[in-house]
Design a protein around this motif. Sequence first.
Motif, PDB file in Angstrom:
ATOM      1  N   MET A 131       0.845  -1.198   0.000  1.00 45.27           N
ATOM      2  CA  MET A 131       0.000   0.000   0.000  1.00 45.27           C
ATOM      3  C   MET A 131       0.881   1.249   0.000  1.00 45.27           C
ATOM      4  O   MET A 131       1.786   1.352   0.821  1.00 45.27           O
ATOM      5  CB  MET A 131      -0.878   0.038   1.252  1.00 45.27           C
ATOM      6  N   PRO A 136      -5.860   5.267   5.015  1.00 48.96           N
ATOM      7  CA  PRO A 136      -6.893   4.427   4.406  1.00 48.96           C
ATOM      8  C   PRO A 136      -8.259   5.103   4.496  1.00 48.96           C
ATOM      9  O   PRO A 136      -8.519   5.892   5.402  1.00 48.96           O
ATOM     10  CB  PRO A 136      -6.848   3.147   5.235  1.00 48.96           C
ATOM     11  N   GLY A 263     -13.234  -1.787  -1.932  1.00 50.20           N
ATOM     12  CA  GLY A 263     -12.190  -1.488  -2.905  1.00 50.20           C
ATOM     13  C   GLY A 263     -11.006  -2.433  -2.899  1.00 50.20           C
ATOM     14  O   GLY A 263     -10.181  -2.389  -3.817  1.00 50.20           O
ATOM     15  N   MET A 264     -10.888  -3.293  -1.882  1.00 47.32           N
ATOM     16  CA  MET A 264      -9.690  -4.114  -1.750  1.00 47.32           C
ATOM     17  C   MET A 264      -9.562  -5.160  -2.853  1.00 47.32           C
ATOM     18  O   MET A 264      -8.498  -5.312  -3.464  1.00 47.32           O
ATOM     19  CB  MET A 264      -9.662  -4.802  -0.381  1.00 47.32           C
ATOM     20  N   GLU A 265     -10.648  -5.879  -3.121  1.00 50.14           N
ATOM     21  CA  GLU A 265     -10.560  -6.935  -4.131  1.00 50.14           C
ATOM     22  C   GLU A 265     -10.248  -6.357  -5.505  1.00 50.14           C
ATOM     23  O   GLU A 265      -9.441  -6.903  -6.254  1.00 50.14           O
ATOM     24  CB  GLU A 265     -11.855  -7.762  -4.164  1.00 50.14           C
ATOM     25  N   ASP A 266     -10.843  -5.215  -5.811  1.00 53.21           N
ATOM     26  CA  ASP A 266     -10.567  -4.578  -7.103  1.00 53.21           C
ATOM     27  C   ASP A 266      -9.123  -4.075  -7.157  1.00 53.21           C
ATOM     28  O   ASP A 266      -8.473  -4.169  -8.202  1.00 53.21           O
ATOM     29  CB  ASP A 266     -11.543  -3.422  -7.329  1.00 53.21           C
ATOM     30  N   TYR A 267      -8.620  -3.557  -6.048  1.00 58.60           N
ATOM     31  CA  TYR A 267      -7.232  -3.086  -5.985  1.00 58.60           C
ATOM     32  C   TYR A 267      -6.272  -4.223  -6.308  1.00 58.60           C
ATOM     33  O   TYR A 267      -5.270  -4.030  -7.012  1.00 58.60           O
ATOM     34  CB  TYR A 267      -6.961  -2.542  -4.576  1.00 58.60           C
ATOM     35  N   ILE A 268      -6.602  -5.431  -5.812  1.00 57.18           N
ATOM     36  CA  ILE A 268      -5.724  -6.583  -6.044  1.00 57.18           C
ATOM     37  C   ILE A 268      -6.001  -7.233  -7.394  1.00 57.18           C
ATOM     38  O   ILE A 268      -5.116  -7.332  -8.251  1.00 57.18           O
ATOM     39  CB  ILE A 268      -5.896  -7.619  -4.913  1.00 57.18           C
ATOM     40  N   THR A 272      -4.562  -2.655  -9.864  1.00 56.25           N
ATOM     41  CA  THR A 272      -4.067  -1.356  -9.395  1.00 56.25           C
ATOM     42  C   THR A 272      -2.791  -1.508  -8.583  1.00 56.25           C
ATOM     43  O   THR A 272      -1.859  -0.698  -8.697  1.00 56.25           O
ATOM     44  CB  THR A 272      -5.136  -0.638  -8.552  1.00 56.25           C
ATOM     45  N   VAL A 273      -2.728  -2.553  -7.755  1.00 52.22           N
ATOM     46  CA  VAL A 273      -1.536  -2.758  -6.921  1.00 52.22           C
ATOM     47  C   VAL A 273      -0.280  -2.871  -7.792  1.00 52.22           C
ATOM     48  O   VAL A 273       0.812  -2.450  -7.384  1.00 52.22           O
ATOM     49  CB  VAL A 273      -1.712  -3.997  -6.003  1.00 52.22           C
ATOM     50  N   THR A 275       0.461  -1.199 -10.371  1.00 51.56           N
ATOM     51  CA  THR A 275       0.994   0.099 -10.798  1.00 51.56           C
ATOM     52  C   THR A 275       2.053   0.586  -9.804  1.00 51.56           C
ATOM     53  O   THR A 275       2.917   1.382 -10.164  1.00 51.56           O
ATOM     54  CB  THR A 275      -0.125   1.158 -10.921  1.00 51.56           C
TER      55      THR A 275
END
Length: 312
Positions: A131, A136, A263-268, A272-273, A275
């Motif tokens: 992160m 957060p 938003g966590m599942e989409d971030y992973i 996005t992670v 990037t």
Amino acid sequence: MERIEHKYVHVNGLKLHLAEIGSESSPAVVFLHGFPEIWYSWRHQMIAVAAAGFRAIAPDYRGYGLSDPPPQPDKATLLDLVADLLALLDALALPKVFLIGKDFAAFVVSIYTLLHKDRVSGFVTVGVPFMPPNPPTFHHHLPEGFYISRWKEGGRAEADFGRLDAKSVVRNVYIMFSKSEIPIAHENEEIMDLVQPSDPLPYWFTEEDLATYGALYENSGFETALQVPYRSMDLVLDIKDPKVDVAALLIMGEKDYVLNFPGMEDYIRGGTVKTFVPNLEIVFVPEGSHFVQEQSPDEVNNLVVNFLKTHN
């Protein structure tokens, strides 16, 4: 377990406890725990990593387990843990290491790698992804009874935890965090009320394990643990480009409640992670909970050892 050695290292005016196994001449792997964990939560991985030819080191943070508490626990921050890690590695004469962090230790790993990238051979995070260091926002999208919101509130968790002994607090958190639902209390109940005395321990967590954790938290209490991470999450670091190009691995249990954070599942899964960590490999462990390294040690051991051997 009896081959794991214990020592104390003086760091930043404090005496930190660490567990260690493996030859001092081998490449070093530093394991950083989450909450309500301690060095002991890495017992399976430490033994596997040492057997694969690495040196495994697992400290207790300041204010946790057998390490000294900070002089002002209510002012401790994640940056203190990062500074302790740097000083510890200097004291051990380790210019470069692999880092493995679980739960909020992902924040420690993220910040340390951003600030000291030349000291990191690669990193693994378990249960929480890399992160960038910004406050957060997920708690804005969850009810008032969200466990982190409750634990951030001065005095509330102290009163809630204080009804129980340390072993019972650890027991309740292990049971809660092993489920796939985010722990959220109703308006008229506390977080500890979410677990009943009759609720069973997870099948992979023994009474002996619980007794070990209970004794360590009996020693340290929960004062520092509530401050770091829960009351010091709003950290802002002025890092222009929070991107790291070291080799990295994220291990997530498919049933980890953290995946349900807004938003966590989409971030992973959405990428996005990557990037921020372009050289990141992501592995989901079927049926894995938030404690996947204790629940499925053989699978996690294989993933960790293969990562270390590939990037050593």
